[in-house]
Scaffold this active site. Structure first.
Site, PDB file in Angstrom:
ATOM      1  N   GLU A 104       0.834  -1.210   0.000  1.00  0.00           N
ATOM      2  CA  GLU A 104       0.000   0.000   0.000  1.00  0.00           C
ATOM      3  C   GLU A 104       0.865   1.254   0.000  1.00  0.00           C
ATOM      4  OE1 GLU A 104      -2.615   1.369  -0.533  1.00  0.00           O
ATOM      5  OE2 GLU A 104      -4.391   0.502   0.370  1.00  0.00           O
ATOM      6  N   ASP A 105       0.318   2.325  -0.527  1.00  0.00           N
ATOM      7  CA  ASP A 105       1.016   3.606  -0.442  1.00  0.00           C
ATOM      8  C   ASP A 105       0.804   4.226   0.933  1.00  0.00           C
ATOM      9  OD1 ASP A 105      -1.651   3.689  -1.368  1.00  0.00           O
ATOM     10  OD2 ASP A 105      -1.467   5.800  -1.884  1.00  0.00           O
ATOM     11  N   ASP A 108      -4.352   4.962   6.449  1.00  0.00           N
ATOM     12  CA  ASP A 108      -4.870   6.162   7.107  1.00  0.00           C
ATOM     13  C   ASP A 108      -5.854   5.695   8.193  1.00  0.00           C
ATOM     14  OD1 ASP A 108      -5.999   8.627   7.699  1.00  0.00           O
ATOM     15  OD2 ASP A 108      -6.067   9.308   5.644  1.00  0.00           O
ATOM     16  N   PHE A 157      -2.750  15.870   4.736  1.00  0.00           N
ATOM     17  CA  PHE A 157      -3.088  15.287   3.443  1.00  0.00           C
ATOM     18  C   PHE A 157      -1.860  15.311   2.542  1.00  0.00           C
ATOM     19  CE2 PHE A 157      -4.837  14.921  -0.800  1.00  0.00           C
ATOM     20  CZ  PHE A 157      -5.766  13.914  -0.627  1.00  0.00           C
ATOM     21  N   ARG A 170      -0.031  12.306  -8.818  1.00  0.00           N
ATOM     22  CA  ARG A 170       0.524  10.968  -8.570  1.00  0.00           C
ATOM     23  C   ARG A 170       1.939  10.855  -9.132  1.00  0.00           C
ATOM     24  NH1 ARG A 170      -3.795   7.503  -6.976  1.00  0.00           N
ATOM     25  NH2 ARG A 170      -5.786   7.944  -7.977  1.00  0.00           N
TER      26      ARG A 170
HETATM   27  C1  PRP Z   1      -6.018   5.512  -0.598  1.00  0.00           C
HETATM   28  C2  PRP Z   1      -4.796   4.667  -0.347  1.00  0.00           C
HETATM   29  C3  PRP Z   1      -5.319   3.511   0.458  1.00  0.00           C
HETATM   30  C4  PRP Z   1      -6.441   4.144   1.248  1.00  0.00           C
HETATM   31  C5  PRP Z   1      -6.002   4.378   2.672  1.00  0.00           C
HETATM   32  O1  PRP Z   1      -6.726   4.994  -1.685  1.00  0.00           O
HETATM   33  O2  PRP Z   1      -4.202   4.239  -1.553  1.00  0.00           O
HETATM   34  O3  PRP Z   1      -5.800   2.478  -0.371  1.00  0.00           O
HETATM   35  O4  PRP Z   1      -6.750   5.385   0.602  1.00  0.00           O
HETATM   36  O5  PRP Z   1      -6.978   5.019   3.418  1.00  0.00           O
HETATM   37  P1  PRP Z   1      -7.720   4.355   4.662  1.00  0.00           P
HETATM   38  O6  PRP Z   1      -6.684   3.727   5.543  1.00  0.00           O
HETATM   39  O7  PRP Z   1      -8.387   5.525   5.323  1.00  0.00           O
HETATM   40  O8  PRP Z   1      -8.722   3.361   4.148  1.00  0.00           O
HETATM   41  P2  PRP Z   1      -7.838   5.812  -2.517  1.00  0.00           P
HETATM   42  O9  PRP Z   1      -9.203   5.367  -2.098  1.00  0.00           O
HETATM   43  O10 PRP Z   1      -7.541   7.273  -2.428  1.00  0.00           O
HETATM   44  O11 PRP Z   1      -7.638   5.295  -3.981  1.00  0.00           O
HETATM   45  P3  PRP Z   1      -6.345   5.392  -4.924  1.00  0.00           P
HETATM   46  O12 PRP Z   1      -5.306   4.453  -4.341  1.00  0.00           O
HETATM   47  O13 PRP Z   1      -6.833   4.932  -6.244  1.00  0.00           O
HETATM   48  O14 PRP Z   1      -5.862   6.824  -4.933  1.00  0.00           O
END
Ligand code: PRP
Length: 180
Positions: A104-105, A108, A157, A170
């Site tokens: 994961e990136d 949160d 953020f 990105r």
């Molecule tokens: C982001 C990120 C994780 C998630 C983390 O994805 O890549 O998957 O949010 O947040 P959390 O711990 O509060 O669930 P996003 O829904 O923005 O989609 P993306 O990866 O396509 O940008």
């Protein structure tokens, strides 16, 4: 072009520069390879945010690595989670009896990762671990600890290196804090 498309530079502050990111990813790769020895590892990149981290991490891990991707989305373009996790793209192959790492990136609230762990565990992997580049632990709603963490970050953020604001930014090579 959408309203959130391009913001002026004053909204952004570099949090983790490119050289620090890359150095830490090398360390993570070595740590992961050391943990699994010569065994194959299946890295499951969570789209879209992890695509850049995944590409650098699998090279840093080296040795036998399978690459899979899982598409999920919960933020749907905004700066706050919607709380509803959706699978937008599934794995291309079974992961039964394989050592798997979710890549994961960012973690949160933990809602996405909790969903992913529950979704993947039932597919019978030999092991299932979590690797996240960024860990925003202060914002956690579901208690959850990653096995491999690149950086712990404050509750701000962030964009860049795969992370977006309205689908842009990105492609930044570093992590920046966005302030509206
Ligand atoms: C982001 C990120 C994780 C998630 C983390 O994805 O890549 O998957 O949010 O947040 P959390 O711990 O509060 O669930 P996003 O829904 O923005 O989609 P993306 O990866 O396509 O940008």
């Amino acid at each position: 072009m959408t309203q959130t498309a391009i913001k002026s530079d004053q909204h952004f502050r570099v949090l983790i520069p490119e050289d620090r990111l890359q150095a830490r990813i090398q360390e993570l790769g070595q740590q992961i390879r050391a943990e699994y020895g010569d065994e194959p590892v299946t890295c499951i990149g969570v789209l879209k945010g992890s695509f850049m981290f995944m590409a650098d991490l699998v090279r840093a891990i080296g040795g036998p690595v399978r690459c899979e991707f899982l598409g999920v989305s919960s933020y749907q373009g905004g700066t706050k989670t919607t709380g509803v996790v959706r699978i937008t793209e599934d794995l291309t192959a079974p992961i039964e009896s394989q050592h798997c790492i979710i890549v994961e990136d960012i973690i949160d609230t933990g809602l996405t990762m909790d969903f992913l762990v529950r979704t993947l565990k039932v597919r019978g992997p030999k092991s299932l671990k979590i690797c996240t580049l960024l860990d925003k632990a202060a914002n956690r709603e579901i208690p959850l600890t990653a096995d491999f963490v690149g950086f712990s970050i404050p509750d701000e953020f962030v964009v860049g290196y795969g992370l977006d604001l309205g689908e842009f930014y990105r492609n930044l090579p570093h992590i920046a804090v966005y302030t509206p």
